[in-house]
Enzyme design. Structure first.
Site, PDB file in Angstrom:
ATOM      1  N   GLU A  60      -5.207  -8.781   1.365  1.00  0.00           N
ATOM      2  CA  GLU A  60      -5.960  -8.329   2.506  1.00  0.00           C
ATOM      3  C   GLU A  60      -7.505  -8.332   2.231  1.00  0.00           C
ATOM      4  OE1 GLU A  60      -4.378  -4.886   4.605  1.00  0.00           O
ATOM      5  OE2 GLU A  60      -2.314  -5.447   4.133  1.00  0.00           O
ATOM      6  N   GLU A  75       0.868  -1.402  -0.017  1.00  0.00           N
ATOM      7  CA  GLU A  75      -0.084   0.057  -0.064  1.00  0.00           C
ATOM      8  C   GLU A  75       0.792   1.217  -0.192  1.00  0.00           C
ATOM      9  OE1 GLU A  75      -2.974  -0.072   3.125  1.00  0.00           O
ATOM     10  OE2 GLU A  75      -4.174  -1.747   1.890  1.00  0.00           O
TER      11      GLU A  75
HETATM   12  C1  GBH Z   1      -4.465  -1.931   5.538  1.00  0.00           C
HETATM   13  O1  GBH Z   1      -4.758  -0.477   5.335  1.00  0.00           O
HETATM   14  C2  GBH Z   1      -3.241  -2.123   6.085  1.00  0.00           C
HETATM   15  O2  GBH Z   1      -2.150  -2.704   4.811  1.00  0.00           O
HETATM   16  C3  GBH Z   1      -3.068  -2.902   7.079  1.00  0.00           C
HETATM   17  O3  GBH Z   1      -1.935  -2.749   7.787  1.00  0.00           O
HETATM   18  C4  GBH Z   1      -4.416  -2.442   8.139  1.00  0.00           C
HETATM   19  O4  GBH Z   1      -4.245  -2.931   9.344  1.00  0.00           O
HETATM   20  C5  GBH Z   1      -5.437  -2.778   7.465  1.00  0.00           C
HETATM   21  O5  GBH Z   1      -5.511  -2.491   5.904  1.00  0.00           O
HETATM   22  C6  GBH Z   1      -6.857  -2.434   7.969  1.00  0.00           C
HETATM   23  O6  GBH Z   1      -7.020  -1.178   8.169  1.00  0.00           O
HETATM   24  O7  GBH Z   1     -12.455   3.662  -1.038  1.00  0.00           O
HETATM   25  O8  GBH Z   1     -11.413   5.644  -1.153  1.00  0.00           O
HETATM   26  O9  GBH Z   1     -12.611   5.362   0.568  1.00  0.00           O
HETATM   27  C7  GBH Z   1      -6.008  -0.319   4.753  1.00  0.00           C
HETATM   28  C8  GBH Z   1      -6.313   1.236   4.508  1.00  0.00           C
HETATM   29  C9  GBH Z   1      -8.455   1.307   4.288  1.00  0.00           C
HETATM   30  C10 GBH Z   1      -7.239   2.242   2.370  1.00  0.00           C
HETATM   31  C11 GBH Z   1      -9.824   1.746   3.078  1.00  0.00           C
HETATM   32  C12 GBH Z   1      -8.162   2.358   1.412  1.00  0.00           C
HETATM   33  C13 GBH Z   1     -10.776   2.822   1.282  1.00  0.00           C
HETATM   34  C14 GBH Z   1     -10.394   4.004   0.410  1.00  0.00           C
HETATM   35  N1  GBH Z   1      -7.527   1.281   3.350  1.00  0.00           N
HETATM   36  N2  GBH Z   1      -9.504   2.608   2.051  1.00  0.00           N
HETATM   37  S1  GBH Z   1     -11.783   4.739  -0.496  1.00  0.00           S
END
Ligand code: GBH
Length: 471
Positions: A368, A171
């Site tokens: 994930e 990410e």
């Molecule tokens: C991941 O981050 C990580 O890799 C992990 O370490 C973490 O623990 C896990 O997820 C849980 O949080 O559709 O534009 O609103 C996830 C981060 C969250 C990024 C959801 C994208 C949606 C974007 N993500 N998000 S949007």
């Protein structure tokens, strides 16, 4: 139940079922056996940075409990384990002197996984940059491409006889967007776009150089990435115009003044796989890419074996008469949400798989997927997380739909194996198949881990036995 992919309701024969974790989120042992501090060890000591002042110091104590945890993985029937390597365990100063104890830790971990029939998937970078490198500018410093390639070379040389599956970055959207632009993740910077795009480019170059090293060192290697995702989901999936609007929202970068610019899916895979930046870069920062040697793009664009992505939820879109051609629908009143506040969007897994395969033509991994849910140990000593089972049934059914339509799916990794340190949210969110009591560090496999074990042994056929019409 048969384990054959020939049944219409099963996943492909070669499909891999696993669970994922990351070093900073589970290991603890932050200053043990010669490890140097990472930017997260520093960030979580900054007042107000992490909920409750929670820290990475002990986390799940995986650093000491990994043998018992592997036994739990084996009991669950996991076929694969995705973990990340803590760069500052291997190089306490980020570069230079190797800490042999750090390499030994991962080497023993890999041996134990293999002895239990579990395939190791190693992520080189899941956000815990050595603090020593941050002091030299971190991802802003172009030299980091070489520091990262040296680190990759050292780890691949040590583990490459046994670890075949490698993920360079987890990410970039998030560790740059939140860490360097929005400031809510380590190292807590808020840089303007002109500086941010140096970090974007340096991550790409680091990926290219590391990939080349791994491919040259590891026999039969499989190398790829795990990107975060912003997925467009058609509001009306029977309407081809909605589908095209969703595709645009998924594939094409959107430019905004803030960190949302970095949530786009294209800044990394476009150069890595297509060998070019999306045209929005030139449009918004004219001449920016010209300052780099032309050979950078050749280095960045290395052959990859898979396209990995992480998915939690998406954006529901419909066509719109604006420059980008789509708009997001507002939240629905009372729509289902998980503990962390994220909506439940199963069909995004299907659409993302289709859009990414159409665009990048590589076999797909979900590295994930999961939810934080309201889990506690009940009076019977059990964690009855029915909502996790329902959530996963819905999401996996949509993933299978992509397989049924011929999209090549390589595997699925649940986030996470166990409850862990959820970055700026500290220990409040519980994403695990295994419950962790942070006072005693006791592990309690949740009901979902038994269910997942049955999903794995039936290669997904169990999912179609659900009585509900799932969408
Ligand atoms: C991941 O981050 C990580 O890799 C992990 O370490 C973490 O623990 C896990 O997820 C849980 O949080 O559709 O534009 O609103 C996830 C981060 C969250 C990024 C959801 C994208 C949606 C974007 N993500 N998000 S949007």
């Amino acid at each position: 139940m048969s384990n054959s992919g020939s049944s219409a309701s099963a996943f492909p024969d070669s499909f891999v079922w696993g669970a994922a974790t990351a070093s900073a989120q589970i290991e603890g042992g932050w200053d043990e056996d010669g490890r140097g501090p990472s930017i997260w060890d520093v960030f979580c000591r900054r007042e107000g940075a992490v909920l409750n002042g929670d820290t990475t110091s002990v986390a799940c104590d995986f650093y000491h409990r990994w043998k018992d945890d592997i036994a739990l993985m084996r009991d669950m029937g996991l076929q694969a384990f995705r973990f990340s390597i803590s760069w500052s365990r291997i190089f306490p100063d980020g570069t230079g002197k190797i800490n042999q104890a750090g390499l030994d830790f991962y080497s023993q971990l890999v041996d134990e996984l293999l002895a239990n029939g579990i395939r190791p998937y190693a992520t080189l970078y899941h956000w815990d940059l050595p603090q020593a490198l941050q002091l030299k500018g971190g991802w802003l410093n172009r030299e980091i491409a070489d520091w990262f390639a040296d680190y990759a070379e050292t780890v691949a040389t040590c583990l490459g006889d046994r670890v075949k599956d490698w993920i360079t970055f987890n990410e970039p959207q998030i560790f740059l967007g939140f860490g360097y632009s929005d400031g809510t993740h380590a190292p807590g910077l808020t840089l303007p776009h002109e500086e941010m795009f140096h970090t974007v480019h340096n991550v790409n170059l680091a990926h290219g150089r590391a990939t080349k090293k791994i491919r040259s060192i590891v026999e039969n290697s499989q190398v790829g990435i795990a990107i975060a995702t912003k997925i467009g989901i058609p509001a009306d999936e029977n309407n081809p115009e909605h589908v095209e609007a969703a595709r645009k929202a998924t594939i094409h970068p959107e430019w905004s003044e803030d960190h949302n610019t970095y949530l786009n899916n294209a800044w990394w895979p476009d150069p890595m796989i297509h060998g070019r930046y999306p045209k929005e870069l030139e449009k918004n920062l004219p001449g920016f890419a010209d300052q780099f040697p032309a050979s950078d793009m050749e280095e960045i664009c290395q052959p990859l074996d898979f396209f990995g992505y992480n998915y939690y939820f998406g954006v529901i879109v419909e066509p719109a008469d604006n420059e980008k051609g789509w708009q997001a629908l507002p939240d629905q009143p009372g729509e289902p949400r998980t503990m962390i506040g994220w909506p439940v969007h199963p069909s995004g897994l299907y659409w993302a798989s289709r859009f990414f395969y159409d665009e990048y033509q590589l076999p797909l991994y979900i590295f994930e997927n999961g939810l934080s849910s309201m889990d506690w140990v009940d009076t019977a000593g059990e964690v009855k997380d029915h909502q996790r089972i329902d959530f996963l049934t819905r999401y996996l059914t949509q993933y299978h739909r992509a397989h049924a339509e011929g999209v090549p799916l390589a595997g699925y990794f649940h986030w996470s194996l166990m409850d862990n340190f959820e970055w700026a949210q500290g220990y409040r969110e519980r994403f695990g198949l295994i419950h962790v009591d942070y006072k005693t560090l006791k592990r309690t496999p949740k009901l979902s881990s038994q269910w997942y074990s049955d999903v794995i042994s039936s290669n997904g056929e169990l999912l179609s036995a659900s009585r509900h019409e799932l969408k």
